[in-house]
Motif scaffolding. Structure first.
Motif, short mmCIF file in Angstrom:
data_model
loop_
_atom_site.label_atom_id
_atom_site.label_comp_id
_atom_site.label_asym_id
_atom_site.label_seq_id
_atom_site.Cartn_x
_atom_site.Cartn_y
_atom_site.Cartn_z
N UNK A 1 37.36 -27.08 -11.54
CA UNK A 1 37.58 -27.22 -10.10
C UNK A 1 36.39 -27.91 -9.42
N UNK A 2 35.17 -27.46 -9.82
CA UNK A 2 33.97 -28.06 -9.23
C UNK A 2 33.87 -29.55 -9.59
N UNK A 3 34.20 -29.87 -10.86
CA UNK A 3 34.15 -31.28 -11.28
C UNK A 3 35.15 -32.11 -10.49
N UNK A 4 36.32 -31.52 -10.26
CA UNK A 4 37.35 -32.24 -9.50
C UNK A 4 36.89 -32.50 -8.07
N UNK A 5 36.30 -31.47 -7.43
CA UNK A 5 35.83 -31.63 -6.05
C UNK A 5 34.70 -32.64 -5.98
N UNK A 6 33.81 -32.62 -6.99
CA UNK A 6 32.71 -33.60 -7.01
C UNK A 6 33.25 -35.02 -7.14
N UNK A 7 34.29 -35.17 -7.98
CA UNK A 7 34.88 -36.50 -8.16
C UNK A 7 35.51 -36.99 -6.86
N UNK A 8 36.22 -36.09 -6.19
CA UNK A 8 36.84 -36.48 -4.91
C UNK A 8 35.78 -36.84 -3.88
N UNK A 9 34.70 -36.08 -3.86
CA UNK A 9 33.63 -36.36 -2.90
C UNK A 9 32.96 -37.70 -3.20
N UNK A 10 32.82 -37.99 -4.50
CA UNK A 10 32.20 -39.26 -4.88
C UNK A 10 33.04 -40.45 -4.43
N UNK A 11 34.35 -40.25 -4.41
CA UNK A 11 35.26 -41.34 -4.02
C UNK A 11 35.80 -41.14 -2.60
N UNK A 12 35.04 -40.43 -1.76
CA UNK A 12 35.50 -40.18 -0.40
C UNK A 12 35.64 -41.48 0.40
#
Length: 271
Positions: free
Chosen positions: A1-12
């Motif tokens: 879940x944390x990896x997914x949120x980090x990925x989404x934040x990186x591609x915000x």
């Protein structure tokens, strides 16, 4: 879940840029531009209010409020519109973005997020105007209005989970998209949105327990027309379906594209 949120934040930046481009493209080459985002829902609310409250004088059974049916109608149509927009775009997400997926490398989970944010932006504008109407007309529901947040969360999860799952099937079986276009029309009219559930024959009314959207639409309408908190126990079927559908839909949007390859004929599964 944390990896997914980090990925989404990186591609915000990619996500927000996509939402902005979609919003701007809707009104490109129009003279009034974004003003249409206000005029269209404002016209809809005025028409429903004038036609049903003043001309037809439609009334809800047991409710002594001239605006009650108009509010009931807007509450159902606006929230069903959000559901239909997300699920409709979800079932075409991989076909509409085939070229983008082929040319760019980005987390596939960004696509469902763009769909959700774009739909919520459109809904926020329309529903914001509707809320102003409730305040001005003295029909604001009060504390029960906060129940809209969990109800919208259930609706969004259910619609994106079902929409993306259909989107995966639609890649290989185009009949899915055509069939669901017909199915959702029947689904709308079999859900008490433009008519109260009490208008249905008793046998059909009992069958509404098998329609997951019936309880959800009823909850929205009870909150906005009667200042009544939802009967949460009636929402567990649609909540369970939302959680059940969002997992395969999310896995499909993230993991499955890695197993596909595309050529001029479209998508194919890797052997």
């Amino acid at each position: 879940m944390n990896a997914m949120l980090r990925a989404l934040w990186s591609y915000r930046g990619f996500i927000l840029g996509s939402v902005k481009r979609e919003f701007q493209s809707k009104y490109r080459n129009s003279m009034l531009g974004a003003v249409w985002t206000v005029l269209n829902p404002l016209a809809m609310i005025l028409v429903y209010t004038v036609i049903f409250a003043e001309v037809m004088r439609a009334r809800l059974p047991g409710v002594d409020n001239g605006f009650a049916y108009s509010i009931y109608l807007c509450a159902g149509l606006l929230t069903w519109g959000l559901f239909a927009e997300i699920i409709g775009r979800g079932q075409n997400v991989f076909l509409d973005n085939a070229n983008l997926l082929k040319k760019l490398s980005f987390p596939r989970m960004c696509l469902p997020v763009v769909i959700i944010l774009s739909a919520l932006l459109n809904f926020a504008i329309v529903f914001g105007l509707f809320t102003v109407f409730l305040l001005v007309s003295g029909n604001f529901p009060g504390d029960a209005f906060w129940a809209m947040l969990p109800l919208l969360a259930i609706l969004v999860l259910f619609s994106i989970g079902l929409g993306v799952t259909l989107g995966v099937l639609n890649v290989f079986f185009r009949d899915i998209g055509q069939f669901f276009g017909i199915f959702i029309t029947f689904w709308f009219w079999l859900t008490p949105i433009v008519y109260p559930a009490t208008a249905l024959p008793e046998g059909i009314r009992d069958g509404m327990v098998w329609n997951p959207m019936a309880a959800l639409m009823n909850s929205f309408q009870q909150v906005l027309t009667a200042n009544r908190w939802p009967q949460w126990e009636t929402l567990w079927p649609v909540s369970s379906l939302a959680l059940f559908s969002v997992r395969p839909g999310w896995r499909s949007s993230v993991a499955m594209p890695a197993k596909w390859w595309m050529n001029s004929d479209g998508y194919h599964l890797r052997s």
